[in-house]
Structure formats: structure tokens, C-alpha cells
Design a protein around this motif. Structure first.
Motif, short mmCIF file in Angstrom:
data_model
loop_
_atom_site.label_atom_id
_atom_site.label_comp_id
_atom_site.label_asym_id
_atom_site.label_seq_id
_atom_site.Cartn_x
_atom_site.Cartn_y
_atom_site.Cartn_z
N ARG A 67 5.38 8.30 1.32
CA ARG A 67 4.65 7.72 0.19
C ARG A 67 5.60 6.98 -0.75
NH1 ARG A 67 -0.54 9.06 -0.30
NH2 ARG A 67 -1.29 10.79 0.99
N THR A 82 1.11 5.29 -2.69
CA THR A 82 0.53 4.77 -1.45
C THR A 82 1.22 5.36 -0.23
OG1 THR A 82 -0.01 2.67 -2.54
CG2 THR A 82 0.02 2.68 -0.12
N THR A 141 -6.52 4.63 4.04
CA THR A 141 -6.80 5.71 3.11
C THR A 141 -7.13 6.99 3.86
OG1 THR A 141 -7.67 4.14 1.50
CG2 THR A 141 -8.27 6.45 1.20
#
Length: 343
Positions: A67, A82, A141
Motif C-alpha cells: 500500500r 491505495t 478495490t
């Protein structure tokens, strides 16, 4: 931060290193998962492969996901938090090959965890990594970084299947390691009609069968099973050599039909080929090295579920057991793809 450092063959340990800070155009990624590649194993066991040899301690690893934790100056994204897969290839962008649209052959490539240049390019098996913002490719996602860490090897196989007319073909994959088995998935995505996989051990062939191979053959115990494929000048339209063995490359020629294609994906071997067979059967012999735009495609295919890599993960070990992870990954009778968990 902690990092997996190789000092010399078989001398691998987890060491403390200074946490890097992102500069202009860069992001800091908190690594979550790292997959052990065949090239990592060559470094671990032999200190290199072919003519490439380590000359200084090196952090290994290039199959990584995590991330975004911080942005450098001038970077607008990916946003902090993200989930990303990290593209380990950093071509210079200005050499003749880069300008010709062939960054794979960059004259000044900086590839994570590589001893091809001096000083070596440190790898991604660390709790934190700084990379170019564009190299941090967002995962879908909800995607698991475990799957994201498969993006790099899947990209290698997507690039390989682009080297031959796979759609509608009868295809043979020689070698059922992680790349060979991922080739099964890439071949199915590319529309292969039939996929046969060979290896010298049963365990990896079981993985190949599980993810869609039509037939698997242990050529160490049932070599005669290949005889029928050599009849009438050969059976397969395309053969991928993914074992990196010279004898395997040579044994592919009899089973390739006239005007078929042999794609060499495995590295590190020297092969003696019959030029007479290549000439008279008009066989195309091609190499396939790394990837380019296929990395983003691999991330998309994994994230969308169109390619399921989960069945190939055989082992997940914590960072503290990195050496055990490398030893396990070295034993094909026990493992397929081994990952290290950094979180």
C-alpha cells in the motif's frame, strides 16, 4: 525497516536498513507480500545466473505488492492507502531501445533485485520501498496484495504468449515451475485449444492440472508418453520451454509440427539444437524476456478475476522466516509459489 539481504550464496538473513523517503515523482510503498522468483533462488543458491554474479550484498525480490504510504514532491497519486502492485522494471527512457519502443532491452535498465549492474539495484523484499509513482500500479478495490504479488510473473507469461500464435493452437509447456504453470493460465486467456505440460516431478504437475492443463506428463517416469507427439513430423503448434534446461530445449524439436514455434522462456542453460530439424521443418525459435505493457494487463486480469492465481500459492511465511521460505521455494516437491508476508 527490516529487509531480506543476501551477502553471498546461502548467506541470507533479515537485517535492519534505513527506511527510505520518496523524492520528486516517487512514492513510498509499505510492502505486504513478496513472491520468491526463480532468479531470486539462483542468487540464493549460486550468487547469480549465467554471467551475472553478485559483487556486494543485495536486498532480493521483485514480485511485490503493498500500500502507498507517502507521496514525494509533485506526485498526485496513487493516493495514500491505495493497494498497489509494484512494477520492478525501470528503463531509462532515453536510450536507443527505449526510444524505439523496446524498453525491455533498455541499455540502462534498473530492475529491482538485480546484480546486472554495479552498484546492484536493491530489491523489494523490505518493509518499505521507494519507487516511481507510475510503477505503483493500483489494484482493484478489495484486491488482496497476495494476488497482487503475482502480477510480475503473470506479466512474464503474458509477454511470452504474445511471441507466438497461441489462439486455437495445440501447445506444449515444458517445465511446471511457477512460470510454466502461469503459462497455462496465460495460454487459456490467449485462446489455446489444447495445453499439455511436462515436468520431471509429480507435485508441480498436479498444480498444472488443477488450473486447466489438458494433460500432464512426468517425463522422468513416463518419457514414452511423448513418443506419439513426434509422429508425422510433430503435433504441437507452439512449445514453451520454461525449465531453463538445454536438453529440454533440444527435446522440443521432434514434437513441433512444421512451421511451428519454439519459445524459450527459461534461462541459464546452453542448448545444442539440430539446425537440420529447424531448417527442414521451418521451425521458428524465439526468446521471451520479462515484460512491458503486460504488467498493467496482469494487474487488471488478476483484479477483475479473469485470471485466478490463488491456486498457485503454496506457502506463506512471515518475514522473520525468510531463509526458511527460500529453502522451501527451492524444493519443487514441496512448493509452487512461496510468498513472504511483511505485515
Amino acid at each position: 525497516m527490516r529487509a531480506v539481504v543476501l551477502r553471498r550464496p546461502l548467506d541470507l538473513d533479515v537485517e535492519e536498513r534505513e527506511t527510505p523517503e520518496p523524492g520528486p515523482g516517487e512514492v513510498l510503498v509499505r510492502i505486504a507480500r513478496g513472491g520468491i522468483c526463480g532468479s531470486d533462488l539462483h542468487y540464493f543458491r549460486h550468487g547469480g545466473f549465467g554471467t551475472v554474479r553478485m559483487k556486494e550484498p543485495m536486498i532480493l525480490g521483485h514480485e511485490i505488492a503493498g500500500r502507498v504510504e507517502a507521496l514525494g514532491a509533485g506526485v498526485s497519486g496513487p493516493a495514500v492507502g491505495t493497494a498497489v502492485a509494484v512494477n520492478p522494471a525501470n528503463p531509462c527512457g532515453v536510450c536507443a531501445f527505449c526510444r524505439a519502443g523496446q524498453p525491455i532491452h533498455c541499455l540502462d535498465m534498473r530492475f529491482l533485485g538485480s546484480a546486472m549492474r554495479m552498484p546492484h539495484v536493491q530489491g523489494g523484499f523490505a518493509e518499505h520501498l521507494v519507487c516511481r509513482a507510475e510503477n505503483a500500479v493500483p489494484l482493484a478495490t478489495g484486491s488482496d496484495p497476495t494476488a497482487g504479488a503475482f502480477a510480475e510473473p503473470l506479466a512474464v507469461t503474458l509477454h511470452a504468449v504474445a511471441q507466438a500464435p497461441v489462439y486455437g493452437s495445440r501447445m506444449l509447456i515444458m517445465g511446471a515451475g511457477p512460470i510454466g504453470t502461469l503459462l497455462v493460465l496465460a495460454a487459456r486467456f490467449a485462446g489455446a485449444r489444447e495445453v499439455v505440460v511436462t515436468d520431471v516431478q509429480d507435485r508441480p504437475l498436479q498444480y498444472a492440472a488443477k488450473i486447466g492443463a489438458d494433460r500432464t506428463i512426468n517425463v522422468a517416469t513416463h518419457a514414452e508418453a511423448m513418443d506419439g507427439y513426434a509422429a508425422n513430423k510433430g503435433y504441437f503448434d507452439v512449445v514453451f520451454e520454461a525449465a531453463g534446461q538445454g536438453a529440454t530445449v533440444a527435446s522440443a524439436l521432434p514434437v513441433i509440427k512444421p512451421r511451428g514455434t519454439l519459445v524459450a522462456v527459461g534461462q541459464g542453460a546452453t542448448a545444442e539444437l539440430s539446425m537440420s530439424v529447424i531448417v527442414t521443418k521451418e521451425i521458428q525459435v524465439k526468446g521471451s524476456f520479462r515484460f512491458d505493457t503486460e504488467f498493467a494487463l496482469a494487474v487488471d486480469l488478476i483484479g477483475s478475476g479473469r485470471i485466478d492465481v490463488a491456486p498457485l500459492l503454496s506457502n506463506m511465511l512471515p518475514l522473520a522466516e525468510a531463509r526458511k521460505a527460500f529453502e522451501l521455494a527451492s524444493d519443487k516437491s514441496q512448493s509452487m509459489k512461496v510468498q513472504i508476508a511483511f505485515d
